[in-house]
Design an enzyme around this catalytic site. Structure first.
Site, short mmCIF file in Angstrom:
data_model
loop_
_atom_site.label_atom_id
_atom_site.label_comp_id
_atom_site.label_asym_id
_atom_site.label_seq_id
_atom_site.Cartn_x
_atom_site.Cartn_y
_atom_site.Cartn_z
N ASP A 115 0.86 -1.18 0.00
CA ASP A 115 0.00 0.00 0.00
C ASP A 115 0.90 1.24 0.00
OD1 ASP A 115 -3.24 0.32 1.04
OD2 ASP A 115 -1.98 2.11 1.01
N CYS A 160 -20.24 0.92 -0.26
CA CYS A 160 -20.50 0.15 -1.49
C CYS A 160 -21.85 0.46 -2.14
CB CYS A 160 -20.40 -1.35 -1.20
SG CYS A 160 -18.72 -1.83 -0.80
N PHE A 170 -17.60 -10.20 -2.91
CA PHE A 170 -18.96 -9.87 -2.48
C PHE A 170 -19.01 -9.71 -0.97
CE2 PHE A 170 -19.08 -12.33 -6.38
CZ PHE A 170 -19.85 -11.53 -7.21
N LYS A 227 -0.58 2.98 7.57
CA LYS A 227 -1.40 1.76 7.53
C LYS A 227 -0.52 0.51 7.50
CE LYS A 227 -5.31 2.20 4.83
NZ LYS A 227 -5.94 1.94 3.52
N ARG A 235 -18.84 5.69 6.28
CA ARG A 235 -19.06 6.25 4.94
C ARG A 235 -20.54 6.24 4.59
NH1 ARG A 235 -15.10 2.74 1.42
NH2 ARG A 235 -15.61 1.27 3.07
N GLY A 284 -26.45 2.54 3.56
CA GLY A 284 -25.33 3.46 3.46
C GLY A 284 -24.09 2.63 3.23
N ARG A 299 -19.26 -8.67 2.82
CA ARG A 299 -19.97 -7.68 3.64
C ARG A 299 -19.07 -7.29 4.79
NH1 ARG A 299 -24.05 -11.89 5.66
NH2 ARG A 299 -22.12 -13.04 5.40
C1 UDX Z 1 -22.59 -4.73 0.61
C2 UDX Z 1 -22.97 -6.07 -0.01
O1 UDX Z 1 -23.85 -6.76 0.88
C3 UDX Z 1 -21.73 -6.89 -0.28
O2 UDX Z 1 -22.08 -8.11 -0.92
C4 UDX Z 1 -20.80 -6.10 -1.17
O3 UDX Z 1 -19.60 -6.81 -1.41
C5 UDX Z 1 -20.48 -4.76 -0.54
O4 UDX Z 1 -21.70 -4.05 -0.25
P1 UDX Z 1 -21.89 -3.90 3.06
O5 UDX Z 1 -21.79 -2.53 2.47
O6 UDX Z 1 -20.83 -4.40 3.97
O7 UDX Z 1 -22.00 -4.99 1.88
O8 UDX Z 1 -23.24 -3.93 3.88
P2 UDX Z 1 -24.66 -4.66 3.84
O9 UDX Z 1 -24.73 -5.64 4.93
O10 UDX Z 1 -25.01 -5.10 2.49
O11 UDX Z 1 -25.59 -3.41 4.25
C6 UDX Z 1 -25.64 -2.25 3.44
C7 UDX Z 1 -26.56 -1.22 4.04
O12 UDX Z 1 -27.92 -1.64 3.90
C8 UDX Z 1 -26.37 -0.94 5.54
O13 UDX Z 1 -26.45 0.45 5.77
C9 UDX Z 1 -27.52 -1.67 6.20
O14 UDX Z 1 -27.90 -1.08 7.41
C10 UDX Z 1 -28.60 -1.51 5.13
N1 UDX Z 1 -29.64 -2.56 5.18
C11 UDX Z 1 -29.31 -3.86 5.01
C12 UDX Z 1 -30.98 -2.19 5.38
O15 UDX Z 1 -31.30 -0.99 5.52
N2 UDX Z 1 -31.93 -3.17 5.42
C13 UDX Z 1 -31.63 -4.48 5.24
O16 UDX Z 1 -32.55 -5.30 5.28
C14 UDX Z 1 -30.28 -4.84 5.05
#
Ligand code: UDX
Length: 450
Positions: A35, A275, A158, A40, A345, A272, A160
């Site tokens: 990096d 991603c 993918f 970091k 973020r 939020g 999370r």
């Molecule tokens: C997401 C995808 O799930 C993941 O596959 C991809 O690689 C990156 O983006 P992540 O951003 O870590 O992952 O969070 P995720 O668990 O998907 O939640 C995203 C947002 O949706 C959060 O703010 C969460 O609070 C919100 N959310 C999720 C809801 O508002 N309702 C739900 O039922 C599920």
């Protein structure tokens, strides 16, 4: 243990790269993570993760001790690697919807001069369709070769946040995008990447080989679908508010249908993070560039529904403050964009907190993990390390990130801390009956009749 241990480089030690590097070392490979951020790299090399991800600290310590995992800021150190993973970020370009590919191109330019002739480059960053082919040409130029001489697989992740290790070591599927599916070159590249993932593949995880554009689209299509699912239930939430329905009961009922499924039907202040919001915007921007913008206009509405839920939360809080925030104390539970993460973020919680603060309330924000990051990056708010302090004298309490700590709160015990016992559940995860039994007024998004 692995039959074939490979020498790997991981370029970019953000959330994705750091988790990937540690997990690859855990699988038995020799990994060098690189990096440009010296602080970091120094932190990781000393066994400290600069962000919160459950289990990562422990796994970092464990893998560093094996000697198989090293960190560097020197790009020349990757020269021995047989497989290079590009894991740098693709943030939203300032003032635009499209993704900023500066870091991806910088990774390609930096890697080219040190690329062994037989080495395989594996792209993991989330990119607009057609980037893989461009990147291959760019690496080739930096290496002084023809594009066809650069081995490149597009292998989107993918994962999370909060489940990064699990999602890296046991993903639902592996996607491999190759230049020419079915060709001897593609088969050799696939075989090499199969060596890297030998352990998870042996457990039967599906591995799907396709062309570059499809593999790039799989990632953004998956995120667009997830965002759409959340905004769908939040649109139902808006309708429930006007029709007198209960979105939680509705989600449960439609979720029983296997074709719909119960996951990602959690209505509340919406999505939020680093991603979903930027990925759907970048997807729209790319579709526009390709002349297919009409296909994705619905994503504008997905984004708009998501924003409206934040605005609705602010309105509900204002109502609870008798129509004006001036001189009112508002307690905000949660700063991270979701629980089990310190990532802020595009956090709905902080967005709502800032809007209410701007409207004149004194806002106190609590979060079990995200306060150091929030203080550093969103310094305008009043952050409190103790929940008691955040709640003290509150006219209304907003539950905006569903940490287990908040779900476990005893409403009777905290009743005495606030001025007005009014809680607005922005995640629909508190138990209305318990809160009401303890003397609270309970309000929630999409549940007008509680
Ligand atoms: C997401 C995808 O799930 C993941 O596959 C991809 O690689 C990156 O983006 P992540 O951003 O870590 O992952 O969070 P995720 O668990 O998907 O939640 C995203 C947002 O949706 C959060 O703010 C969460 O609070 C919100 N959310 C999720 C809801 O508002 N309702 C739900 O039922 C599920």
């Amino acid at each position: 243990m692995l039959s074939v241990a490979r020498t790997i480089s991981v370029i970019g030690t953000g959330y994705l790269g750091a988790v990937h590097a540690v997990c690859m070392a855990q699988l038995g490979h020799t990994v060098i993570a690189v990096d440009v951020d010296e602080d970091k790299i120094a932190a990781f090399a000393a066994g400290r993760t600069p962000f919160y991800e459950p289990g990562l600290d422990e796994l970092l310590t464990e893998t560093l001790a094996t000697g198989r995992l090293t960190f560097t800021t020197d790009p020349a150190q990757v020269a021995d690697a047989e497989v290079h993973f590009i894991c740098v970020g693709t943030p939203q370009a300032p003032g635009e919807f499209r993704a900023d590919l500066t870091y991806v191109y910088a990774a390609a330019d930096g890697l080219g001069p040190y690329l062994r002739e037989d080495a395989l480059v594996v792209g993991k960053s989330t990119v607009p369709v057609a980037t893989a082919e461009r990147l291959r040409r760019r690496i080739a130029a930096a290496a002084g070769r023809e594009a066809e001489q650069v081995r490149l697989i597009w292998n989107p992740e993918f994962l999370r946040e909060g489940f990064g290790i699990e999602d890296t070591l046991t993903p639902d599927r592996f996607v491999y995008g190759v230049a020419e599916p079915g060709s001897a070159e593609a088969e050799a590249d696939v075989a090499l990447l199969d060596d890297v993932y030998a352990v998870p593949l042996a457990s039967g995880i599906p591995r799907l080989v396709m062309d570059y554009p499809t593999s790039e689209l799989v990632k953004v299509a998956a995120n667009a679908f997830l965002a759409t699912k959340i905004s769908f239930i939040n649109a139902m939430s808006e309708v429930c508010e006007t029709a007198g329905g209960d979105v939680v009961a509705l989600a449960k009922a439609i979720g029983h249908d296997d074709r719909i499924g119960a996951k990602f039907l959690g209505a509340g202040v919406g999505f939020g993070g680093g991603c979903l919001p930027k990925d759907i915007r970048a997807f729209m921007a790319r579709a526009g560039e390709l002349g297919a913008d009409q296909a994705l206009t619905f994503l504008r509405e997905v984004d708009a529904i998501n924003d409206r839920r934040r605005a609705r939360m602010v309105d509900l809080a204002r109502e609870a403050c008798n129509g004006s925030f001036i001189g009112k104390q508002v307690a905000v539970l949660g700063a991270a964009f979701k629980p089990n993460s310190d990532d802020i973020r595009d956090s709905p919680a902080l967005d709502v907190a800032e809007q209410i603060h701007a409207a004149g309330a004194q806002v106190r924000v609590h979060d079990p993990r995200a306060l150091p990051v929030a203080r550093a990056h969103r310094p305008g708010l009043d952050y409190r390390d103790s929940l008691e302090e955040a709640l003290a004298g509150a006219d209304v309490v907003l539950h905006l990130t569903e940490w287990q700590d908040y779900r476990d709160l005893d409403p009777a015990a905290v009743r005495g801390a606030v001025t007005n016992p009014v809680v607005i559940d922005g995640r629909n995860k508190l138990d209305p009956d318990r809160w009401k039994a303890a003397g609270w007024t309970y309000r929630a998004l999409g549940r007008p009749n509680l």
